[in-house]
Scaffold this motif. Structure first.
Motif, short mmCIF file in Angstrom:
data_model
loop_
_atom_site.label_atom_id
_atom_site.label_comp_id
_atom_site.label_asym_id
_atom_site.label_seq_id
_atom_site.Cartn_x
_atom_site.Cartn_y
_atom_site.Cartn_z
N PHE A 145 0.81 -1.22 0.00
CA PHE A 145 0.00 0.00 0.00
C PHE A 145 0.85 1.27 0.00
CE2 PHE A 145 -3.24 -2.65 2.47
CZ PHE A 145 -4.01 -2.93 1.35
N GLN A 146 1.82 1.32 0.90
CA GLN A 146 2.64 2.52 1.05
C GLN A 146 3.47 2.80 -0.20
OE1 GLN A 146 2.15 4.45 3.61
NE2 GLN A 146 3.58 5.99 2.86
N GLU A 147 4.04 1.76 -0.75
CA GLU A 147 4.84 1.90 -1.97
C GLU A 147 3.98 2.46 -3.11
OE1 GLU A 147 6.55 -1.38 -4.98
OE2 GLU A 147 7.36 -1.53 -2.94
N PHE A 148 2.74 1.99 -3.22
CA PHE A 148 1.85 2.46 -4.27
C PHE A 148 1.55 3.95 -4.11
CE2 PHE A 148 -2.51 3.04 -6.02
CZ PHE A 148 -2.23 2.76 -7.34
N LYS A 149 1.33 4.39 -2.89
CA LYS A 149 1.02 5.81 -2.63
C LYS A 149 2.23 6.71 -2.89
CE LYS A 149 -2.60 4.96 0.73
NZ LYS A 149 -2.99 5.01 2.12
N GLU A 150 3.42 6.24 -2.51
CA GLU A 150 4.62 7.07 -2.59
C GLU A 150 5.19 7.20 -4.00
OE1 GLU A 150 7.32 5.33 0.19
OE2 GLU A 150 6.25 6.15 1.92
N ILE B 201 -0.85 2.85 -12.83
CA ILE B 201 -0.85 1.45 -12.38
C ILE B 201 0.53 1.07 -11.85
CG2 ILE B 201 -2.63 0.76 -14.03
CD1 ILE B 201 -0.37 -0.70 -15.61
N ASP B 202 0.52 0.04 -11.05
CA ASP B 202 1.74 -0.56 -10.52
C ASP B 202 1.57 -2.06 -10.73
OD1 ASP B 202 4.11 -0.96 -9.10
OD2 ASP B 202 3.04 -1.12 -7.20
N TYR C 102 -0.08 -8.90 -11.93
CA TYR C 102 -1.03 -8.31 -10.99
C TYR C 102 -0.50 -6.99 -10.49
CZ TYR C 102 2.26 -10.34 -7.64
OH TYR C 102 3.40 -10.68 -6.95
N GLY C 103 -1.37 -6.19 -9.92
CA GLY C 103 -0.93 -4.92 -9.38
C GLY C 103 -2.08 -4.05 -8.90
N PHE C 104 -1.73 -2.83 -8.53
CA PHE C 104 -2.71 -1.83 -8.13
C PHE C 104 -2.98 -0.90 -9.30
CE2 PHE C 104 -1.05 -2.22 -3.59
CZ PHE C 104 -2.18 -2.87 -3.13
N VAL D 273 -7.39 -3.55 -7.49
CA VAL D 273 -6.41 -4.60 -7.79
C VAL D 273 -6.78 -5.13 -9.17
CG1 VAL D 273 -5.68 -6.95 -7.23
CG2 VAL D 273 -5.96 -5.27 -5.41
N TRP D 274 -5.77 -5.29 -10.02
CA TRP D 274 -5.99 -5.90 -11.33
C TRP D 274 -5.07 -7.10 -11.46
CZ3 TRP D 274 -2.08 -5.95 -15.06
CH2 TRP D 274 -0.99 -5.11 -14.82
N TYR D 275 -5.51 -8.13 -12.21
CA TYR D 275 -4.73 -9.36 -12.33
C TYR D 275 -5.16 -10.15 -13.56
CZ TYR D 275 -8.93 -11.55 -10.50
OH TYR D 275 -10.23 -11.97 -10.34
N ALA D 276 -4.22 -10.90 -14.08
CA ALA D 276 -4.48 -11.83 -15.18
C ALA D 276 -3.63 -13.07 -14.96
CB ALA D 276 -4.14 -11.19 -16.52
N THR D 277 -4.19 -14.22 -15.22
CA THR D 277 -3.46 -15.48 -15.07
C THR D 277 -3.28 -16.14 -16.43
OG1 THR D 277 -5.49 -16.73 -14.68
CG2 THR D 277 -4.34 -15.88 -12.74
#
Length: 184
Positions: A96-101, A109-110, A123-125, A154-158
């Motif tokens: 969470f913190q890494e995404f905000k900073e 996106i991350d 996957y990521g935010f 959250v987004w993801y693909a497999t």
């Protein structure tokens, strides 16, 4: 008397058979249902690896993934096909913190990738502005997404194959304008 003896023996046999059936059905059976729920099992393994587990956000039965929330981020978990046990805790965690900073460096996106020969996950935010994400170098797949909280998805693909790295994405806003990446 022969007929009466035969009928009496038949009745006694039927009563004996009925009594056996009743006693068999009264025996306790072993249940195939696990003693702990899948959510509890996932959280126990996440706690052991990351120190805490707040809740399970989503179990996706189509992709055999679950997402657990900890105090510092979200961890994807690969489940077996029957959705009864964990196959693998997928790392790295989405922090969470890494995404905000890191907003200025990363864009809307991350993402992270966990690539194996038989199962890969990207996957990521994503911020709220990222309405559509396309993974360009994986046959233009549009990943799944779900809402976590204020301006965070959250987004993801497999994939059941090895995905080529680096992952190339294009992110679109609500009117279809490109926010990041390039359209081929």
């Amino acid at each position: 008397m022969g007929k009466k003896s035969f009928i009496a023996a038949l009745c006694i046999g039927l009563l004996f058979g009925l009594a056996l059936f009743i006693f068999q059905s009264m025996k306790p059976t072993t249940s195939p249902i696990p003693t702990t729920s899948l959510e509890t099992n996932i959280c126990e393994k996440i706690k052991a690896q990351f120190g805490d587990c707040k809740r399970i956000l989503l179990v996706d039965t189509d992709s055999d993934l679950a997402f657990a929330e900890t105090s510092s981020g979200i961890v994807p978990v690969w489940l077996n096909e029957e959705l009864t046990d964990l196959k693998k805790v997928i790392t790295p965690m989405m922090d969470f913190q890494e995404f905000k900073e890191e907003r200025g460096d990363r864009g809307p996106i991350d993402w992270r990738a966990n690539v194996d020969d038989d199962f890969s996950v990207i996957y990521g935010f994503a911020e709220d502005a990222a309405k559509t994400i396309v993974i360009n170098n994986a046959d233009n797949v549009q990943p799944n997404r779900f809402y976590v909280r204020e301006n965070m998805y959250v987004w993801y693909a497999t994939f059941h194959e090895k995905v080529p790295l680096p992952v190339e994405t294009t992110v679109f806003d609500e009117i279809g304008q490109i926010l990041s990446g390039e359209r081929e």
